[in-house]
Every structure is written in C-alpha cells, then in structure tokens.
Design an enzyme around this catalytic site. Structure first.
Site, mmCIF file in Angstrom:
data_model
loop_
_atom_site.group_PDB
_atom_site.id
_atom_site.type_symbol
_atom_site.label_atom_id
_atom_site.label_comp_id
_atom_site.label_asym_id
_atom_site.label_seq_id
_atom_site.Cartn_x
_atom_site.Cartn_y
_atom_site.Cartn_z
ATOM 1 N N SER A 47 38.140 31.610 47.299
ATOM 2 C CA SER A 47 38.292 33.060 47.268
ATOM 3 C C SER A 47 36.916 33.700 47.244
ATOM 4 C CB SER A 47 39.058 33.484 46.015
ATOM 5 O OG SER A 47 39.023 34.891 45.848
ATOM 6 N N TYR A 74 39.597 32.439 36.548
ATOM 7 C CA TYR A 74 40.007 32.427 37.950
ATOM 8 C C TYR A 74 38.797 32.291 38.871
ATOM 9 C CZ TYR A 74 41.857 33.775 42.469
ATOM 10 O OH TYR A 74 42.185 33.781 43.800
#
Length: 192
Positions: A47, A74
């Site tokens: 990401s 994350y």
C-alpha cells in the site's frame, strides 16, 4: 486495516500476522513448486500507506505488547510487504522466479471500516469525500494483473508498482539490512 488490537490464533498482532506473516509462510511453503514452475512470479500487495511507516521495532512488531496504534500497525505491515518482496527477490536470484510489490490504489471496499468507525463524526465526512476519488475493485485489480502477466517485467524483480508502472517506494523500504532482519524474524515466528 487499522483494526482494534487483536491477536491471531498464534498470538501475533493481527495486522502483522495477516498482512505479512501469512503471506511469508504461504510463499515459503509453496516456494519449491514455484521454482519448479519457473519462469514464475510472486506478487505482494502492499500500500502507499507504507510511506507513513516509522522504523520497525523488531523486538515488538510481532506482538505489539509495548504499544499499539492501529494505523501505525497497518502502515508497518504494508512496509513489511515491500521488504519481504525485496529480500525474496534477492534470495531467488537466478531461479527464474521474480517478485513484485504494489499499491493497488485506494479502492472502494470495506477495508477502511475500522478506521471509519473511530471518531465517526469527524471521519465519516472525510471518508465520503475520499470515496469520491476511489477506484472500483475492477480498477484496483489492474496493477495486480499487470505485475502477474506483463511480459516486459520478465527480467524485473523486487520492484514496487502503482497504476501499472514502476514507482519508487519509500527510502526506508530500500534498506537491505532491515529486509534481511525481517526475513530472519519471520522465519523464527513461523518455525522455518
């Protein structure tokens, strides 16, 4: 993504376990078959959020017993995807197996449900505006497909992609020492 503190069945922090360790173990369990099928490719979905990752605390990243921040966990798990792909590329040099990591884009899915649920009055309007600029799942799959089948990438390995093009990942994700250290920690955690 940005979920409340939870642990996997094996006692690992959930995002690290799901986003990194699960991929690490599955890849390593399949590696002999992948090598036999060469030329072959391994694609890791990371990401753009990896750019917000701070340095990895190798002593606590797996369990996060000292401190837990959902967003940080994350971003670091996505940072680990890039380090893993780079180290894997190095270890597979000359085997005919290539690796890629990628940012699929901001996609209109339920991935952000935990993030939106916190501070709902503030985050819901922000998420609504954000959702106006997201990709559909079909659009979000294109870079994954590109890395899996694009013939011009046959000799490329260990690189990072976004919008079907090579992009520069964050400078810390190029740290070969961190990639090796993560690999060694991951091997210990899964018993390889």
């Amino acid at each position: 993504m940005a979920c409340p503190f939870m642990k996997t069945k094996d006692g690992l922090e959930m995002q690290f376990g799901v986003n990194h360790i699960g991929h690490f173990l599955l890849t390593n369990l399949l590696l002999d078959l992948i090598k036999k099928a060469a030329p072959s490719r391994i694609v890791n979905v990371s990401s753009l959020a990896h750019v917000f990752s701070g340095p990895l605390d190798f002593a606590d990243i797996a369990k996060r017993e000292k401190y837990y921040n959902a967003e940080e966990a994350y971003t670091q798990s996505k940072f680990c995807n890039i380090l893993f792909s780079k180290e894997l590329a190095s270890r597979l040099s000359g085997t005919g197996v290539t690796t890629y990591s990628l940012h699929p884009g901001a996609i209109d899915t339920e991935l952000g449900r935990h993030w939106r649920s916190k501070q709902r009055l503030i985050r819901e309007p922000i998420y609504f505006i954000y959702s106006l600029f997201t990709k559909t799942p079909y659009e979000g799959a294109q870079t994954n497909i590109y890395c899996a089948v694009e013939e011009s990438l046959d000799k490329e390995t260990g690189k990072y992609y976004s919008d079907c093009a090579e992009k520069a990942p964050s400078k810390p994700s190029l740290d070969e020492g961190a990639a090796t250290k993560l690999w060694e920690l991951s091997e210990k955690l899964v018993g390889l």
